[in-house]
Scaffold this active site. Sequence first.
Site, PDB file in Angstrom:
ATOM      1  N   LYS A  85       0.889  -1.169   0.000  1.00 31.60           N
ATOM      2  CA  LYS A  85       0.000   0.000   0.000  1.00 31.60           C
ATOM      3  C   LYS A  85       0.918   1.207   0.000  1.00 31.60           C
ATOM      4  O   LYS A  85       1.408   1.646   1.040  1.00 31.60           O
ATOM      5  CB  LYS A  85      -0.872  -0.015   1.246  1.00 31.60           C
ATOM      6  CG  LYS A  85      -2.240   0.624   1.069  1.00 31.60           C
ATOM      7  CD  LYS A  85      -2.236   2.099   0.816  1.00 31.60           C
ATOM      8  CE  LYS A  85      -2.018   2.979   2.013  1.00 31.60           C
ATOM      9  NZ  LYS A  85      -1.682   4.360   1.643  1.00 31.60           N
ATOM     10  N   CYS A 120      13.576  10.725   6.833  1.00 29.25           N
ATOM     11  CA  CYS A 120      13.389  10.356   8.241  1.00 29.25           C
ATOM     12  C   CYS A 120      14.679  10.514   9.025  1.00 29.25           C
ATOM     13  O   CYS A 120      14.669  10.752  10.221  1.00 29.25           O
ATOM     14  CB  CYS A 120      12.892   8.927   8.341  1.00 29.25           C
ATOM     15  SG  CYS A 120      14.044   7.748   7.638  1.00 29.25           S
ATOM     16  N   GLU A 150       9.202   1.337  11.169  1.00 27.58           N
ATOM     17  CA  GLU A 150      10.223   2.377  10.986  1.00 27.58           C
ATOM     18  C   GLU A 150       9.492   3.702  11.002  1.00 27.58           C
ATOM     19  O   GLU A 150       8.755   4.032  10.069  1.00 27.58           O
ATOM     20  CB  GLU A 150      10.971   2.149   9.685  1.00 27.58           C
ATOM     21  CG  GLU A 150      11.797   0.887   9.775  1.00 27.58           C
ATOM     22  CD  GLU A 150      12.462   0.485   8.485  1.00 27.58           C
ATOM     23  OE1 GLU A 150      12.261   1.164   7.470  1.00 27.58           O
ATOM     24  OE2 GLU A 150      13.173  -0.522   8.505  1.00 27.58           O
ATOM     25  N   GLU A 159       8.450  16.258  15.526  1.00 30.74           N
ATOM     26  CA  GLU A 159       8.996  16.071  14.177  1.00 30.74           C
ATOM     27  C   GLU A 159       8.250  16.986  13.201  1.00 30.74           C
ATOM     28  O   GLU A 159       7.022  16.987  13.158  1.00 30.74           O
ATOM     29  CB  GLU A 159       8.822  14.617  13.727  1.00 30.74           C
ATOM     30  CG  GLU A 159       9.399  14.365  12.347  1.00 30.74           C
ATOM     31  CD  GLU A 159       9.070  12.967  11.802  1.00 30.74           C
ATOM     32  OE1 GLU A 159       7.912  12.543  11.902  1.00 30.74           O
ATOM     33  OE2 GLU A 159       9.982  12.327  11.268  1.00 30.74           O
TER      34      GLU A 159
END
Length: 485
Positions: free
Chosen positions: A177, A287, A253, A389
Amino acid sequence: MQFKHFIDGNFVASINGATFENRDPVDNSLIGTVSEASAADVDAAVKAAKQALSGPWGQMAQQQRIALLNKVADRINQRFEEFLAAECRDTGKPRSIASHIDIPRGAANFKAFSETLANHPTESFKLDTPDGAGALNYGHRSPKGVVAVISPWNLPLLLMTFKVGPALACGNTVVVKPSEETPATATLLGEVMNECGVPAGVYNVVHGFGPQSAGEFLTTHPLINAITFTGETRTGEVIMRAASVGLRNISMECGGKNPALIFADCDLDKAVEGTMRSAFVNCGQVCLGTERVYVERPVYDEFVARLKADVEKLKLGRPEDEEANFGPLVSLEHREKVHSYYKLAVEEGATVVTGGGIPDMGAEMNSGAWIEPTIWTDLADDARVIREEIFGPCCHIRPFDTEEEAIALANDTDYGLCAAVWTENSSRAVRVAEAMEVGLVWVNSWFLRDLRTAFGGAKQSGIGREGGVHGLEFYSELKNVCIKL
Ligand code: NAD
Ligand code: 6OD
């Protein structure tokens, strides 16, 4: 353009005909429509993947499977330009970045994990028994089954194949996906799978969103045996809850708020260059990117001035503009989020060293998702901009006075993905690297990745490790066979 699901070797529209729009972040123009999977479409994909496990794929010798995956890697490279154009259109990133990072790594992921698997020994132990004949134990790996791969939009092909490569190398089948923002390269990979003769049902793609859409339908499907996810920590929590039903295996992750520690004894040229890349490449949407920079006081002023000067040289432009090294954010929605943090930084008392706003890109591009690369100083350590973040092209720089203080500041976060340490003192490098509460540390470099090494985060940045043999742990079931001699 129309992006359809890839199910059982065929490109198919949704059973109910549902679609959504895919827009170019450069100018918000329409790229095309994407089929949005219903529960029935996801069910068809999962069942095709399940069926393929007992077909030719399941019977294939490991060497044959590895040969097929090497062919897939070669075919991506042969169709490099198409993958490159698709990735740049979906993300708006400069061709110079995608051609050096995204597409070559997308291909390499198939080769690297096949090689790792081919060269990985299984354990064996001879056991003494009272009758003196003994017993032989050996480890046997079999596939987990159907693996759901949920991937993000920042490095779409790279991060998706980082999971599909080892999953297939271990003999699993997958239902992918991809992010709703970036459907193109996962779809194109379906063509490559067919061209290379990968059996139908081994690689499937369903498009759509997360909640009450393809993501949720996939992660809650009872025939899914394992879920590997890359994305935001909060999404990871939702997926963990889904995986708990039936005790399915997960690999997570997730987000980061990564620090860079710049010591006065570093090579400042390299530290400035490395921090430039780590904070601003891919418009800060990596990331592993640096959002918190800690600089030892004697070189603080010079570092801030030099980073500012380099940031102001970034050239914003379309992917095909050969001079451009800085593209837009992935979407207007993400621009809204990043921009809200720019405004919050000012409210929280930041000094804006450079940037802080939305650039004027001219009539043709002003409707795109552009944002200025930004540096702040002077925020308090508990400011939200320091703790949350942002995933945009921005960083905060703060001075420190001692090594202990730098370590404490770097670790003062809920996240733990990676850290970059800049020093020419090797004893300090080891000391500081080992004190970092993260999954990856770079010393005097950043994003220097060897695919044989472990990848993953500590704290709220993830669960588990992928990469090299660590991927094999997740993607295969290790069985001990004990033979009484
Ligand atoms: P996201 O969590 O919003 O989405 C990731 C994927 O999850 C998408 O495909 C999305 O459709 C799907 N999803 C969303 N909700 C879902 C649900 N309820 N059930 C199932 N699937 C669902 O993340 P994003 O915005 O695409 O990517 C940016 C984030 O990803 C950042 O937080 C970044 O740090 C993280 N990221 C982490 C790594 C890593 O390796 N640690 C790598 C890249 C990006
Ligand atoms: O290099 C890799 O293997 C990897 N997984 C990189 C992740 C980058 C995140 O945005």
